[in-house]
Write an enzyme that holds these catalytic residues in place. Sequence first.
Site, short mmCIF file in Angstrom:
data_model
loop_
_atom_site.label_atom_id
_atom_site.label_comp_id
_atom_site.label_asym_id
_atom_site.label_seq_id
_atom_site.Cartn_x
_atom_site.Cartn_y
_atom_site.Cartn_z
N ASP A 1 0.82 -1.21 0.00
CA ASP A 1 0.00 0.00 0.00
C ASP A 1 0.85 1.26 0.00
O ASP A 1 0.39 2.32 -0.41
CB ASP A 1 -0.93 -0.01 1.21
CG ASP A 1 -2.06 -1.00 1.04
OD1 ASP A 1 -3.14 -0.60 0.60
OD2 ASP A 1 -1.84 -2.20 1.31
N ASN B 1 2.05 -3.03 4.12
CA ASN B 1 1.05 -3.89 3.48
C ASN B 1 0.10 -4.40 4.55
O ASN B 1 0.28 -4.13 5.74
CB ASN B 1 1.73 -5.06 2.75
CG ASN B 1 0.76 -5.81 1.84
OD1 ASN B 1 0.11 -5.19 0.98
ND2 ASN B 1 0.64 -7.10 2.01
#
Length: 381
Positions: free
Chosen positions: A253, A263
């Site tokens: 992310d 993440n």
Amino acid sequence: MADQYAQSRENDGPLEIPAIRWDEPPEGPVLVLLDQTRLPSEEVELVCTDAPALVEAIGTLAVRGAPLLGIAGAYGVALAAARGFDVDEAAHALAGARPTAVNLAVGVRRAQAAYRAALSGGGDRQRAAGAALAAARALHREDAEASARMAEHGLALLDELLPGGGHRILTHCNTGALVSGGEGTAFAVALAAHRAGQLRRLWVDETRPLLQGARLTAYEAARNGMAYTLLTDNAAGSLFAAGEVDAVLIGADRIAADGSVANKVGSYPLAVLARYHHVPFIVVAPVTTVDPDTPDGRSIEVEQRAGHEVTEITAPQVPAAGVEAGGGIPVAPLGTQAYNPAFDVTPPELVTAIVTEEGAVAPVTAEALAELCDRSRQVTI
């Protein structure tokens, strides 16, 4: 809310519903999302008519995943512009809807910049709205192309690290077509291995507390005819110890300038397990997920979500006897406090490689990432 409504479709056979699409019915433009909170039991389209509806959809994870959030953010700005709302206000709300996911802000800024450039160039608001929509569509198209290139680079890396095929890949959360304009990030690499006859088994982490692996990755694996097995997150150590994992593939992310990877929570323990068991730990993400303005992992803002996601189990959307659809079933005593970060951060020294559409970075260093980003910008220009 009034600006958000659902259209249901039956889930029978290989029905293909895009994760996101722009539509222009007679009553005005809308953004249509495949509601990921309803999967796998139902395929339901959620229709957003304004930015607040999209912000709500992002917050409830009806739409999720770093690349798709970037696309959604761009379309959200275009939607506000097309319907005559305050574009800057919409952009601000959208960009802050999920603070860890850098792609969301990138997509918002891209459409907002196109809107402002059209206005400053003498265009009216209608023309500026068209420019914002064109920027969103371009981002959507570019992400699909990036997904295909990531799959190609990722498969080549697997072949290099694990010659002979027969890969047994462990993945976490969901990184397929549900998070992308194409076939995804990490999942797209596993899918490429499957199509090449090189995937022996896809191990699917359940991904608690919201079960994106069980609900979404298993759904995508089944739709693609892949050999997959579901496991609880805390069974991963047993799987490694048994020698059943050849590689770990996850998405991201946000990737800091030093290579730290944010993440879905549960990713960092997999990296530690992979290092101990000498298994490659590979991150697959588009270059837009690399944030040069975030210097290191400590600087990444990690989203904290509501405690009830941990203290309750959400009932399936299809009503069951005595349980309201979508309601929570308590699994902890009333008043229990919960620690519920949406993400964790893996330091670069535990990451074997970062695979992007521009190629792989290995070993992962700040210098290698900066060079990759510079190369990507030159290609774009």
